[in-house]
Motif scaffolding. Structure first.
Motif, short mmCIF file in Angstrom:
data_model
loop_
_atom_site.label_atom_id
_atom_site.label_comp_id
_atom_site.label_asym_id
_atom_site.label_seq_id
_atom_site.Cartn_x
_atom_site.Cartn_y
_atom_site.Cartn_z
N VAL A 32 13.74 2.71 14.62
CA VAL A 32 13.13 4.03 14.49
C VAL A 32 14.24 5.03 14.19
CG1 VAL A 32 11.85 5.86 15.64
CG2 VAL A 32 11.24 3.49 16.06
N LEU A 33 14.13 5.70 13.06
CA LEU A 33 15.11 6.71 12.67
C LEU A 33 14.59 8.08 13.08
CD1 LEU A 33 17.83 7.10 11.16
CD2 LEU A 33 16.47 7.58 9.10
N VAL A 34 15.38 8.81 13.89
CA VAL A 34 15.02 10.15 14.32
C VAL A 34 15.81 11.14 13.47
CG1 VAL A 34 14.94 11.80 16.24
CG2 VAL A 34 14.57 9.35 16.67
N ASP A 35 15.12 11.91 12.66
CA ASP A 35 15.77 12.88 11.78
C ASP A 35 16.30 14.05 12.59
OD1 ASP A 35 16.34 14.37 9.23
OD2 ASP A 35 14.83 15.69 10.11
N GLN A 36 17.59 14.38 12.39
CA GLN A 36 18.19 15.56 13.00
C GLN A 36 19.02 16.32 11.97
OE1 GLN A 36 18.12 14.31 17.69
NE2 GLN A 36 20.10 14.33 16.71
N GLY A 37 18.57 16.24 10.71
CA GLY A 37 19.29 16.89 9.64
C GLY A 37 18.62 18.12 9.08
N GLU A 71 21.64 12.86 7.67
CA GLU A 71 21.59 12.77 6.21
C GLU A 71 20.32 13.42 5.67
OE1 GLU A 71 21.87 8.87 4.53
OE2 GLU A 71 22.90 8.11 6.31
N ARG A 72 20.33 13.65 4.37
CA ARG A 72 19.08 13.94 3.69
C ARG A 72 18.24 12.67 3.71
NH1 ARG A 72 19.01 18.51 0.70
NH2 ARG A 72 17.54 17.72 -0.83
N LEU A 73 16.94 12.85 3.72
CA LEU A 73 16.03 11.71 3.72
C LEU A 73 15.91 11.18 2.30
CD1 LEU A 73 13.34 13.19 6.12
CD2 LEU A 73 15.07 11.46 6.67
N THR A 74 16.32 9.95 2.11
CA THR A 74 16.29 9.31 0.80
C THR A 74 15.75 7.90 0.95
OG1 THR A 74 18.51 8.37 1.03
CG2 THR A 74 18.37 10.61 0.10
N ASP A 75 15.49 7.25 -0.18
CA ASP A 75 15.08 5.85 -0.13
C ASP A 75 16.14 5.02 0.58
OD1 ASP A 75 12.75 6.42 -1.54
OD2 ASP A 75 13.69 6.03 -3.48
N GLU A 76 17.42 5.34 0.35
CA GLU A 76 18.51 4.57 0.94
C GLU A 76 18.59 4.80 2.45
OE1 GLU A 76 18.82 4.82 -3.24
OE2 GLU A 76 18.78 6.48 -1.81
#
Length: 253
Positions: A32-37, A71-76
């Motif tokens: 699970v990736l938690v976005d903090q960007g 990071e920015r949210l990207t496909d990678e």
């Protein structure tokens, strides 16, 4: 430029990518990736009352691998994740980030959004067919501590998210529209449409949705109209049970 300098620059770039994703806890299950960007002020690595460290601990206890990313949210950046959590952003997702999240959903990913304010997530919410109110909900039933924007939610759909949950609490929530309602206020709740800070004829009175679910491709998205539900201070027994059920939902259950 010498080959040694080029190699050093490549190595530095790889290290930057490595440390821009920080592992918070490890389990045996999906990542699970938690976005903090996006300007989040409430973080999973911090222990303060309004932070999300207990949520991260619960996700880990339920077997999930939890990592954060600036990071920015990207496909990678989403490639290895099974689920994405975006809680309380203050900066908007760029259009290309919205595109990446939609592709992530189409591939079968799961996404959970928690609103502190609606606008930073407007592009994504509108893209998946949802919308949100212009101001927070006021209640006249199930109010907590005589503050009409803090209240308990008892109108719950039959859904795995609410297994063992009879109610949970909101601490300043937005009304949601356009997706499948999972949790709603009482019929006496209201939204201050005219901005005069009191209930008047111009305001909307209704049974408002505060948790909604949608499907995009083979993926699923959950939207919570409040981010305080899962903050350390407010993780009482009911909200903690909800957090554990959310962990299972993020894992594909």
């Amino acid at each position: 430029m010498s080959q040694s300098v080029k190699r050093a620059m490549v190595s530095f770039g790889a290290m930057f990518m490595l440390f821009s994703v920080v592992v918070v806890s490890w389990g045996a299950g999906p990542l699970v990736l938690v976005d903090q960007g996006h300007g989040q002020r409430f973080a999973v690595e911090q222990e303060g009352e309004l932070h999300l460290s207990r949520l991260a601990a619960i996700l880990g206890e339920e077997g999930l691998q939890v990592a954060t990313s600036r990071e920015r949210l990207t496909d990678e950046s989403l490639a290895k994740a099974a689920a994405l959590v975006i809680s309380g952003p203050f900066e908007p997702l760029a259009p290309e980030e919205v595109d990446a999240v939609v592709r992530f959903l189409e591939r079968g990913g799961r996404v959970a959004l928690m609103l502190h304010v609606g606008q930073p997530l407007a592009g994504l919410i509108h893209r998946v067919g949802g919308d949100f109110s212009n101001s927070v909900i006021h209640e006249r039933q199930n109010v907590i501590a005589e503050n009409d924007i803090t209240f308990r939610i008892r109108d719950l759909a039959t859904h795995p998210l609410f297994s063992g949950v009879e109610q949970f609490s909101l601490y300043g929530g937005w009304a949601l529209n356009g997706l499948t309602p999972l949790a709603r206020t009482s019929a006496e709740a209201w939204v201050d449409l005219d901005g005069n800070r009191k209930l008047s004829a111009a305001d909307a009175v209704d049974r408002f949705t505060v948790v909604a679910e949608g499907s995009i491709g083979s993926g699923r998205i959950l939207i919570f109209g409040d981010d305080a539900i899962f903050q350390n201070r407010y993780l009482d027994d009911s909200n903690s049970r909800l957090a554990r059920n959310l962990a299972h939902w993020l894992a594909g259950g």
